[in-house]
Write a protein that holds these residues in place. Structure first.
Motif, PDB file in Angstrom:
ATOM      1  N   ASP A  32       0.820  -1.208   0.000  1.00  0.00           N
ATOM      2  CA  ASP A  32       0.000   0.000   0.000  1.00  0.00           C
ATOM      3  C   ASP A  32       0.854   1.259   0.000  1.00  0.00           C
ATOM      4  OD1 ASP A  32      -2.679  -0.383  -0.317  1.00  0.00           O
ATOM      5  OD2 ASP A  32      -3.146  -0.612   1.804  1.00  0.00           O
ATOM      6  N   LEU A  33       1.994   1.203   0.677  1.00  0.00           N
ATOM      7  CA  LEU A  33       2.870   2.373   0.735  1.00  0.00           C
ATOM      8  C   LEU A  33       3.441   2.722  -0.627  1.00  0.00           C
ATOM      9  CD1 LEU A  33       5.072   2.056   3.946  1.00  0.00           C
ATOM     10  CD2 LEU A  33       3.496   3.900   3.385  1.00  0.00           C
ATOM     11  N   THR A  34       3.733   1.736  -1.428  1.00  0.00           N
ATOM     12  CA  THR A  34       4.374   1.971  -2.718  1.00  0.00           C
ATOM     13  C   THR A  34       3.378   2.076  -3.862  1.00  0.00           C
ATOM     14  OG1 THR A  34       4.693  -0.421  -2.983  1.00  0.00           O
ATOM     15  CG2 THR A  34       6.511   0.826  -2.020  1.00  0.00           C
ATOM     16  N   ARG A  35       2.132   1.717  -3.636  1.00  0.00           N
ATOM     17  CA  ARG A  35       1.107   1.770  -4.679  1.00  0.00           C
ATOM     18  C   ARG A  35       0.604   3.196  -4.868  1.00  0.00           C
ATOM     19  NH1 ARG A  35      -3.759  -1.732  -3.073  1.00  0.00           N
ATOM     20  NH2 ARG A  35      -2.151  -3.327  -3.297  1.00  0.00           N
ATOM     21  N   GLN A  36       0.245   3.525  -6.101  1.00  0.00           N
ATOM     22  CA  GLN A  36      -0.402   4.809  -6.355  1.00  0.00           C
ATOM     23  C   GLN A  36      -1.918   4.595  -6.329  1.00  0.00           C
ATOM     24  OE1 GLN A  36       0.165   6.864 -10.210  1.00  0.00           O
ATOM     25  NE2 GLN A  36       0.580   8.693  -8.983  1.00  0.00           N
ATOM     26  N   HIS A  37      -2.567   5.177  -5.355  1.00  0.00           N
ATOM     27  CA  HIS A  37      -3.999   4.961  -5.167  1.00  0.00           C
ATOM     28  C   HIS A  37      -4.850   5.858  -6.051  1.00  0.00           C
ATOM     29  CE1 HIS A  37      -3.342   2.267  -1.779  1.00  0.00           C
ATOM     30  NE2 HIS A  37      -2.376   3.092  -1.408  1.00  0.00           N
ATOM     31  N   SER A  38      -4.251   6.893  -6.604  1.00  0.00           N
ATOM     32  CA  SER A  38      -4.921   7.781  -7.546  1.00  0.00           C
ATOM     33  C   SER A  38      -3.848   8.545  -8.301  1.00  0.00           C
ATOM     34  CB  SER A  38      -5.835   8.770  -6.812  1.00  0.00           C
ATOM     35  OG  SER A  38      -6.214   9.842  -7.662  1.00  0.00           O
ATOM     36  N   PRO A  39      -4.053   8.812  -9.610  1.00  0.00           N
ATOM     37  CA  PRO A  39      -3.057   9.603 -10.345  1.00  0.00           C
ATOM     38  C   PRO A  39      -2.932  11.030  -9.826  1.00  0.00           C
ATOM     39  CG  PRO A  39      -5.016   9.212 -11.688  1.00  0.00           C
ATOM     40  CD  PRO A  39      -5.129   8.329 -10.489  1.00  0.00           C
ATOM     41  N   LEU A  40      -3.902  11.447  -8.994  1.00  0.00           N
ATOM     42  CA  LEU A  40      -3.836  12.772  -8.383  1.00  0.00           C
ATOM     43  C   LEU A  40      -2.891  12.818  -7.190  1.00  0.00           C
ATOM     44  CD1 LEU A  40      -7.636  13.695  -8.359  1.00  0.00           C
ATOM     45  CD2 LEU A  40      -5.886  14.570  -9.915  1.00  0.00           C
ATOM     46  N   PRO A  43       2.486   8.075  -4.346  1.00  0.00           N
ATOM     47  CA  PRO A  43       2.543   6.948  -3.413  1.00  0.00           C
ATOM     48  C   PRO A  43       2.923   7.469  -2.025  1.00  0.00           C
ATOM     49  CG  PRO A  43       3.775   6.460  -5.420  1.00  0.00           C
ATOM     50  CD  PRO A  43       3.447   7.920  -5.466  1.00  0.00           C
ATOM     51  N   LEU A  44       2.367   6.874  -0.998  1.00  0.00           N
ATOM     52  CA  LEU A  44       2.641   7.332   0.359  1.00  0.00           C
ATOM     53  C   LEU A  44       4.135   7.324   0.672  1.00  0.00           C
ATOM     54  CD1 LEU A  44      -0.270   5.498   2.214  1.00  0.00           C
ATOM     55  CD2 LEU A  44      -0.064   7.975   1.878  1.00  0.00           C
ATOM     56  N   VAL A  45       4.862   6.380   0.103  1.00  0.00           N
ATOM     57  CA  VAL A  45       6.289   6.294   0.392  1.00  0.00           C
ATOM     58  C   VAL A  45       7.045   7.491  -0.201  1.00  0.00           C
ATOM     59  CG1 VAL A  45       7.012   4.928  -1.619  1.00  0.00           C
ATOM     60  CG2 VAL A  45       8.185   4.626   0.591  1.00  0.00           C
ATOM     61  N   TRP A  46       6.527   8.079  -1.280  1.00  0.00           N
ATOM     62  CA  TRP A  46       7.149   9.291  -1.824  1.00  0.00           C
ATOM     63  C   TRP A  46       6.982  10.439  -0.834  1.00  0.00           C
ATOM     64  CZ3 TRP A  46       6.118  14.335  -2.846  1.00  0.00           C
ATOM     65  CH2 TRP A  46       7.036  15.026  -3.642  1.00  0.00           C
ATOM     66  N   ASP A  47       5.761  10.616  -0.320  1.00  0.00           N
ATOM     67  CA  ASP A  47       5.534  11.685   0.661  1.00  0.00           C
ATOM     68  C   ASP A  47       6.441  11.513   1.876  1.00  0.00           C
ATOM     69  OD1 ASP A  47       3.126  13.451  -0.176  1.00  0.00           O
ATOM     70  OD2 ASP A  47       2.395  11.436  -0.563  1.00  0.00           O
ATOM     71  N   LEU A  48       6.600  10.279   2.329  1.00  0.00           N
ATOM     72  CA  LEU A  48       7.424  10.016   3.512  1.00  0.00           C
ATOM     73  C   LEU A  48       8.856  10.488   3.287  1.00  0.00           C
ATOM     74  CD1 LEU A  48       7.966   8.749   6.276  1.00  0.00           C
ATOM     75  CD2 LEU A  48       8.268   6.535   5.112  1.00  0.00           C
ATOM     76  N   ALA A  49       9.468  10.077   2.188  1.00  0.00           N
ATOM     77  CA  ALA A  49      10.852  10.468   1.940  1.00  0.00           C
ATOM     78  C   ALA A  49      10.950  11.952   1.585  1.00  0.00           C
ATOM     79  CB  ALA A  49      11.451   9.614   0.826  1.00  0.00           C
ATOM     80  N   HIS A  50       9.923  12.494   0.957  1.00  0.00           N
ATOM     81  CA  HIS A  50       9.930  13.916   0.577  1.00  0.00           C
ATOM     82  C   HIS A  50       9.995  14.814   1.810  1.00  0.00           C
ATOM     83  CE1 HIS A  50       8.852  17.689  -1.396  1.00  0.00           C
ATOM     84  NE2 HIS A  50       7.860  17.819  -0.531  1.00  0.00           N
ATOM     85  N   VAL A  51       9.236  14.499   2.863  1.00  0.00           N
ATOM     86  CA  VAL A  51       9.292  15.359   4.049  1.00  0.00           C
ATOM     87  C   VAL A  51      10.677  15.286   4.683  1.00  0.00           C
ATOM     88  CG1 VAL A  51       6.802  15.222   4.469  1.00  0.00           C
ATOM     89  CG2 VAL A  51       8.322  13.620   5.633  1.00  0.00           C
ATOM     90  N   LEU A  92      12.422   5.225  -6.441  1.00  0.00           N
ATOM     91  CA  LEU A  92      12.233   5.776  -5.104  1.00  0.00           C
ATOM     92  C   LEU A  92      12.853   4.885  -4.038  1.00  0.00           C
ATOM     93  CD1 LEU A  92       8.441   6.750  -5.407  1.00  0.00           C
ATOM     94  CD2 LEU A  92      10.434   8.223  -5.800  1.00  0.00           C
ATOM     95  N   LEU A  93      13.156   5.457  -2.892  1.00  0.00           N
ATOM     96  CA  LEU A  93      13.541   4.658  -1.735  1.00  0.00           C
ATOM     97  C   LEU A  93      12.396   3.724  -1.373  1.00  0.00           C
ATOM     98  CD1 LEU A  93      15.149   7.355   0.610  1.00  0.00           C
ATOM     99  CD2 LEU A  93      16.267   5.953  -1.147  1.00  0.00           C
ATOM    100  N   ASP A  94      12.718   2.476  -1.029  1.00  0.00           N
ATOM    101  CA  ASP A  94      11.654   1.575  -0.600  1.00  0.00           C
ATOM    102  C   ASP A  94      11.271   1.930   0.844  1.00  0.00           C
ATOM    103  OD1 ASP A  94      13.366   0.240   1.272  1.00  0.00           O
ATOM    104  OD2 ASP A  94      14.033  -1.166  -0.264  1.00  0.00           O
ATOM    105  N   PRO A  95      10.195   1.352   1.368  1.00  0.00           N
ATOM    106  CA  PRO A  95       9.747   1.743   2.709  1.00  0.00           C
ATOM    107  C   PRO A  95      10.817   1.647   3.786  1.00  0.00           C
ATOM    108  CG  PRO A  95       8.014   0.522   1.615  1.00  0.00           C
ATOM    109  CD  PRO A  95       9.217   0.464   0.711  1.00  0.00           C
ATOM    110  N   LEU A  96      11.616   0.581   3.782  1.00  0.00           N
ATOM    111  CA  LEU A  96      12.664   0.436   4.791  1.00  0.00           C
ATOM    112  C   LEU A  96      13.711   1.543   4.652  1.00  0.00           C
ATOM    113  CD1 LEU A  96      13.700  -1.350   7.121  1.00  0.00           C
ATOM    114  CD2 LEU A  96      15.025  -2.640   5.416  1.00  0.00           C
ATOM    115  N   GLU A  97      14.129   1.800   3.414  1.00  0.00           N
ATOM    116  CA  GLU A  97      15.120   2.845   3.169  1.00  0.00           C
ATOM    117  C   GLU A  97      14.567   4.227   3.526  1.00  0.00           C
ATOM    118  OE1 GLU A  97      17.627   1.151  -0.658  1.00  0.00           O
ATOM    119  OE2 GLU A  97      15.585   1.901  -0.979  1.00  0.00           O
ATOM    120  N   ALA A  98      13.302   4.463   3.181  1.00  0.00           N
ATOM    121  CA  ALA A  98      12.696   5.765   3.452  1.00  0.00           C
ATOM    122  C   ALA A  98      12.620   6.024   4.956  1.00  0.00           C
ATOM    123  CB  ALA A  98      11.312   5.849   2.821  1.00  0.00           C
TER     124      ALA A  98
END
Length: 432
Positions: A32-40, A43-51, A92-98
């Motif tokens: 779920d973290l790496t999946r894109q739930h909407s094109p808008l 992925p949650l993992v991008w937001d995590l590493a972005h912050v 992207l960084l995977d969840p563990l890396e992020a």
């Protein structure tokens, strides 16, 4: 506030904010973290590493002058270089890396906090601004991640108690007399550049709804054929309604006995007394026209929220200058839906307008423009590059907005077609 008190306050805000980020990212599995739930949405993992990357750029490298932690990933997490729809294809960084990355950055940021001098002559450090900017940035992404949770499919993973019941009935309109008031701020230490500078705005008299438009009121618009009658829609709005096939707020489902909604994995009857949420600007505009009203301007909204006629000054919040508490407003993901109209009498403005802060972001009719005397700080990409674009302003925050990222002067903006955000509205009309 002493320097030590400021350090403790910042540390507590950083910790509290990271706890929310952890809740939103640990509630789902790695898929779920790496999946894109909407094109808008990213992925949650991008937001995590972005912050974490923003925290590294501003606190570790800029304020702290430290060596980069992961300079090689800067471009991956630059929001201007990659559209949300394209981010799943990035390395992207995977969840563990992020998780390891954001933890390492946080350790270094806290070390910077322990050593930094809050020099009033340095704008990034005055009042701890750079740290406050990072707290707000992460909280804004937490709200974005909460919106992603609303768009995901599958079993519910988030829980929260229901919002309080209405304490009293709030109906009708409030009259706002003509005159000037101070809009924006020069004194809020963590206010962002688009909230500045404070300036006087003169307004004619107007009426504004005492509460946001409710689901029940909006359902009446639908039942009256509001989505099928171009009289109520602007030319652009009608074209979008047809192209997008809009027929009800996002996540509403027609049932034989009325309306249901999908809310964070639950399907339930639409609570008619709650503010309507997940409507775009064009839907809000059409409802207002059908009701014989209009959307307030941004200045009208802020006067209704901040102006105290007894003193002639503008408050930080509708209820006064004290930070929001649980009795004032529905903020911070404390609940997972708007509260019924009338649930927060202690949060009303001196003029008697309710629920201006929290519950739902409120569309206003104004485009996103700079205030007179605006200066971009600390970088043009936060606000300046959006000025004059195809954006409408939203005010007041939602149930998913944290108090650190919401105040009477805070400005949000988005494209008028967006409704995955926690957006609603209230109406206004001219005094004639």
């Amino acid at each position: 506030m002493t320097t030590e008190d400021l350090r403790l306050t910042i540390a507590a805000e950083l910790e509290r904010t990271r706890a929310r980020t952890a809740l939103l990212t640990e509630a789902v599995d790695d898929d779920d973290l790496t999946r894109q739930h909407s094109p808008l949405m990213s992925p949650l993992v991008w937001d995590l590493a972005h912050v974490g990357n923003q925290e590294e750029l501003w606190l570790v490298r800029d304020v702290g002058g430290r060596d980069p932690v992961r300079q090689d990933i800067d471009e991956l997490y630059d929001a201007f270089k990659h559209a949300r729809r394209d981010r799943p294809a990035l390395p992207l960084l995977d969840p563990l890396e992020a998780r390891a990355y954001v933890a390492r950055v946080r350790d270094k940021a806290l070390d910077v906090l322990d050593r930094v001098r809050f020099d009033p002559g340095a704008r990034l450090l005055d009042g701890g601004f750079a740290f406050g900017m990072i707290v707000q940035h992460e909280q804004q992404h937490d709200e974005t991640m909460l919106a992603t949770h609303q768009l995901r499919t599958g079993s519910p993973v988030l829980t929260a108690p229901p919002p309080p019941a209405a304490a009293n009935a709030v109906r009708g309109e409030i009259f706002i007399d003509a005159g000037g008031f101070v809009m924006g701020t020069d004194t809020e230490p963590w206010a962002l550049d688009n909230e500045r500078p404070a300036h006087t705005v003169d307004l004619g008299a107007f009426w504004i709804d005492a509460a946001p438009t409710t689901n029940g009121q909006y359902a009446a618009f639908i039942d009256a054929g509001g989505y099928d009658d171009p009289r109520w829609w602007s030319e652009r709005g009608w074209a979008h309604r047809q192209k997008a096939g809009l027929a009800a707020p996002l996540h509403w489902i027609r049932d034989r006995d009325g309306w249901l909604r999908r809310r964070f994995g639950h399907v339930e009857p639409v609570p008619m007394e709650e503010p309507v949420v997940h409507v775009c600007y064009f839907e809000a505009e059409a409802y207002a026209a059908w009701a014989g009203k209009r959307l307030p301007t941004e200045a009208e909204w802020e006067k209704a929220a901040r102006f105290d006629p007894a003193t002639g000054r503008s408050r930080r919040y509708p209820w006064g200058d004290d930070p929001p508490g649980p009795a004032h407003a529905n903020l911070g993901q404390r609940h997972l839906s708007p509260a019924p109209v009338g649930a927060y009498p202690a949060g009303a403005s001196p003029l008697g307008v309710h629920q201006l802060i929290g519950d739902v972001w409120e569309w206003v009719s104004s485009g996103f423009e700079p205030y007179p005397g605006f200066r971009a700080f600390p970088y043009p990409e936060y606000s300046e590059v959006f000025h004059g674009g195809d954006y409408k302003v939203l005010r007041g925050g939602s149930f998913g907005t944290d108090a650190a990222a919401c105040r009477g002067t805070f400005r949000n903006w988005d494209h008028p077609i967006r409704r995955q955000i926690f957006s609603g509205f209230r109406c206004a009309r001219d005094h004639v």
